[in-house]
Design a protein around this motif. Structure first.
Motif, short mmCIF file in Angstrom:
data_model
loop_
_atom_site.label_atom_id
_atom_site.label_comp_id
_atom_site.label_asym_id
_atom_site.label_seq_id
_atom_site.Cartn_x
_atom_site.Cartn_y
_atom_site.Cartn_z
N ARG A 1 29.13 27.98 41.88
CA ARG A 1 29.64 27.30 43.06
C ARG A 1 30.15 28.31 44.08
O ARG A 1 30.12 28.05 45.28
N ASP B 1 26.26 30.87 50.13
CA ASP B 1 25.02 30.43 50.73
C ASP B 1 25.27 29.61 52.00
O ASP B 1 24.66 29.83 53.04
N LYS B 2 26.24 28.70 51.90
CA LYS B 2 26.55 27.86 53.07
C LYS B 2 27.10 28.70 54.22
O LYS B 2 26.72 28.51 55.38
N GLU B 3 28.00 29.64 53.89
CA GLU B 3 28.61 30.45 54.96
C GLU B 3 27.56 31.34 55.63
O GLU B 3 27.62 31.57 56.84
N LEU C 1 37.09 20.66 52.29
CA LEU C 1 36.47 21.67 51.42
C LEU C 1 37.32 21.92 50.19
O LEU C 1 36.82 22.03 49.07
N LEU D 1 36.60 23.07 42.65
CA LEU D 1 36.41 24.45 42.20
C LEU D 1 37.66 25.24 42.57
O LEU D 1 38.34 24.90 43.54
N ARG E 1 24.32 30.66 55.91
CA ARG E 1 23.47 29.81 56.72
C ARG E 1 24.20 29.40 58.01
O ARG E 1 23.66 29.46 59.11
N ASP E 2 25.46 29.01 57.83
CA ASP E 2 26.28 28.57 58.96
C ASP E 2 26.43 29.70 59.98
O ASP E 2 26.25 29.51 61.19
N THR F 1 27.34 28.91 46.03
CA THR F 1 27.08 27.79 46.94
C THR F 1 27.87 27.99 48.23
O THR F 1 27.36 27.80 49.33
N VAL F 2 29.14 28.41 48.08
CA VAL F 2 29.97 28.68 49.26
C VAL F 2 29.35 29.82 50.06
O VAL F 2 29.20 29.73 51.28
#
Lengths: 244, 392
Positions: free
Chosen positions: B3, B9-11, B218, B223, B13-14, B6-7
């Motif tokens: 996870r 990856d999102k940051e 968030l 997590l 992309r963002d 996951t954070v």
């Protein structure tokens, strides 16, 4: 099921919550009704373990959010007041992000998002970035995001703020469906019509204290009035905040 | 742990979708420094070379009083410019860089064997005329010593008696080390880049998230908060590392445009070295990311975070400034100081000195340790509820 007993929380000299106790049963919608600044948001934040209470106890399905925050969070879905969507991500990405943080696998997540966009009617905008979304679209995406992991308990802070008719209906239908499925739902609001239309049980909070607690009928009886609004005014002892 | 990514990856992309962040971290930051360096340097050297080779055309006032001297100057390649009516004025107005004036007493002094006075008019505060002054001076001195030697010889004295000491300078600098004087700017650019490139990501993922109120939902995810923080921190680190790589690539390419060989120095920076510098400074990316994230996490808003960042930029300047003020020979203990060790290692390597491997390892190890400690501090900050609601 949520059981709170004598919750207290202060921020410096400000006593936001002084004595809040209530029970929110499964298969019911419980409304926290109160004027602005009554302590509704602070109470919710303690429920979803973001704030530790100064005193009192909380049990969500028997778990103390302070002692086992992670476990409580797996069974909680939350729509906060500010919604807090990521503007540069599409609605789908917003929902998927939280799904992944809940550990949902790829295939299951795709299926779940497809179901949610059916139920909440997200298809028209699910692949658009959330920047520039209307309030109604925001709430629906935030609700889908809160429900992505099929939580047992759903907490909503002022869910119908700024919603148009269609979004209000979509929200209401969704909440009634969840109630029928046996979920425990708590929402905070200061809108009388919403409480009357949706809530099985109403907890009136004023000035950090529970002023009254019961079904709409019980509250009317208790105040000796035929209108819920009059009951509300009578029970909190002022008209403050009603028009906000 | 999944996870956490996951954070991350999102940051990533963002952030990659944020035009301002991409422009700052991945385009302006890496490219601007090297371009500035190459253009400025090319301009300076071009100008110097031009001045050094350009035919001198110098007005000589009262040239008729010293025909011999004037003839010598002309034989040595100087062109005689037309003498202005008011030499001081024309220097002040910058119509001439340098003017030679033969004084009225010159013929008399010359005949008497006294030092005959020749005036050199120039404005020393104009830095660009320095080369021209030096060239004219050299010509005049050459004439003076030639005549002096002849006079002594005529009296039967060996002219070399005049020269009690002869200074013979043996310059052992190599083309590489001369080039290193110029490339000394490199660690400076690299260190600043490390701290600047991650800034917008660090602010956006912490103070920005707080300001947009997306931090609260968030944190309701199941997590541990340190994993959320670590994911964000890794995103900032990754941005910094990409930016660092681009900076080094831009430098290697940029250095190719400098006409180093014609100036008799070598700019010692190739792809292998760039890769080595990247590996050496990578731990600093972690330090910078942790520091930026920690500071930004304290801030209530984007603007407040940005105001802290002005101070952060001073940190990477410290070792380079210290090295400029107090040039030292690298010692082993310095390898334990983050930023300083990397600056020294880069400087020594571009000077053509091979640094021992254990020094490099010590530098990497101590910086990684320091970075991890800072990262732990940053992660622990997210455990405090106060930090999250400080603006509500």
């Amino acid at each position: 099921m949520i059981v709170t007993e004598h919750l207290q929380k202060s921020f410096g000299p400000v006593k936001a919550v002084r004595d809040v106790s209530f029970v929110a049963a499964d298969g019911q919608i419980t409304g926290l009704l109160g004027p602005n600044g009554a302590g509704k948001t602070t109470t919710l934040r303690m429920l979803y373990s973001l704030l530790p209470p100064d005193a009192g106890s909380i049990r969500i399905d028997g778990i103390d959010p302070q002692r086992d925050a992670l476990k409580v969070k797996t069974s909680l879905g939350v729509v906060p007041d500010a919604r807090g969507l990521y503007a540069r991500l599409s609605a789908r990405e917003n929902i998927a992000y939280f799904g992944k943080l809940h550990g949902i696998g790829k295939a299951a997540l795709e299926q779940r998002i497809a179901d949610l966009s059916d139920q909440l009617d997200l298809h028209d905008f699910i692949d658009r970035r959330t920047e520039g979304f209307s309030q109604g679209q925001r709430v629906r995406v935030a609700l889908a995001r809160a429900l992505v992991h099929q939580p047992k308990t759903l907490l909503l802070d002022e869910p119908s703020n700024g919603l148009d008719v269609m979004s209000t209906r979509a929200l209401r239908d969704m909440l009634l469906r969840l109630r029928a499925a046996g979920h425990c739902i708590v929402l905070s609001t200061h809108i009388m019509q919403e409480v009357a239309a949706l809530c099985d049980r109403i907890v009136i909070i004023a000035d950090g204290v529970v002023a009254a607690d019961g079904t709409a009928d019980e509250l009317r009886q208790q105040a000796g009035t035929s209108e819920l609004e009059d009951a509300f005014v009578q029970l909190i002892g002022s008209e403050e905040g009603l028009l906000a | 742990m999944n996870r956490l990514f996951t954070v991350f990856d999102k940051e990533m992309r963002d952030s990659l979708r944020d035009r301002r962040t991409v422009l700052n971290a991945l385009i302006m930051g890496p490219v601007l420094g090297p371009i500035l360096f190459v253009v400025l340097f090319g301009f300076i050297t071009g100008k110097e070379m031009e001045k050094a080779e350009e035919t001198l055309e110098i007005p000589v006032v009262n040239a008729e009083l010293a025909p011999n001297l004037v003839q010598f100057l002309q034989q040595n390649g100087m062109l005689l410019g037309a003498a202005p009516a008011d030499p001081e004025q024309s220097i002040a107005e910058e119509t001439h860089d340098v003017i030679v004036r033969i004084t009225a007493d010159y013929p008399q002094q010359w005949r008497d064997g006294e030092p005959a006075v020749v005036e050199l008019l120039a404005d020393r505060s104009r830095r660009e005329v320095g080369t021209t002054i030096a060239r004219v001076q050299r010509l005049l001195n050459g004439y003076g010593s030639q005549i002096g030697q002849q006079r002594i010889q005529l009296r039967g004295v060996d002219p070399s008696l005049m020269q009690a000491v002869m200074i013979k300078e043996i310059d052992l600098s190599t083309p590489e080390s001369r080039g290193a004087l110029i490339l000394a700017m490199l660690p400076y650019f690299v260190m600043i880049g490390l701290f600047v490139s991650g800034m917008s990501v660090a602010i956006d993922t912490t103070a920005g998230e707080k300001e947009r109120k997306s931090l609260e939902p968030l944190l309701i995810n199941p997590l541990p908060r340190w994993q959320i923080m670590a994911g964000k921190l890794l995103a900032t680190t990754a941005f910094t590392l990409i930016s660092l790589a681009l900076t080094l690539v831009a430098f290697v390419i940029g250095v190719g445009f400098i006409p180093a060989a014609s100036l008799d120095f070598r700019l010692n920076l190739d792809w292998g070295m760039a890769l080595q510098f990247w590996l050496l400074t990578a731990p600093v990316a972690l330090i910078a990311a942790a520091l930026l994230t920690t500071l930004a996490a304290f801030a209530k808003s984007f603007r407040e975070a940005q105001s802290y960042m002005g101070l952060v930029v001073l940190i990477p300047m410290l070792p380079t400034l210290w090295m400029f003020i107090n040039p030292v020979k690298p010692e082993l203990w310095m390898m334990t100081v983050p930023l300083l060790s990397q600056s020294l290692l880069i400087n020594e390597t571009i000077s053509g000195h091979n640094m021992p491997l254990d020094w490099k390892l010590l530098s990497v190890a101590s910086s990684v340790l320091f970075g991890v400690a800072l990262a732990l501090l940053a992660a622990s900050l997210y455990q405090r509820p106060k930090l999250i609601f400080s603006n509500s």
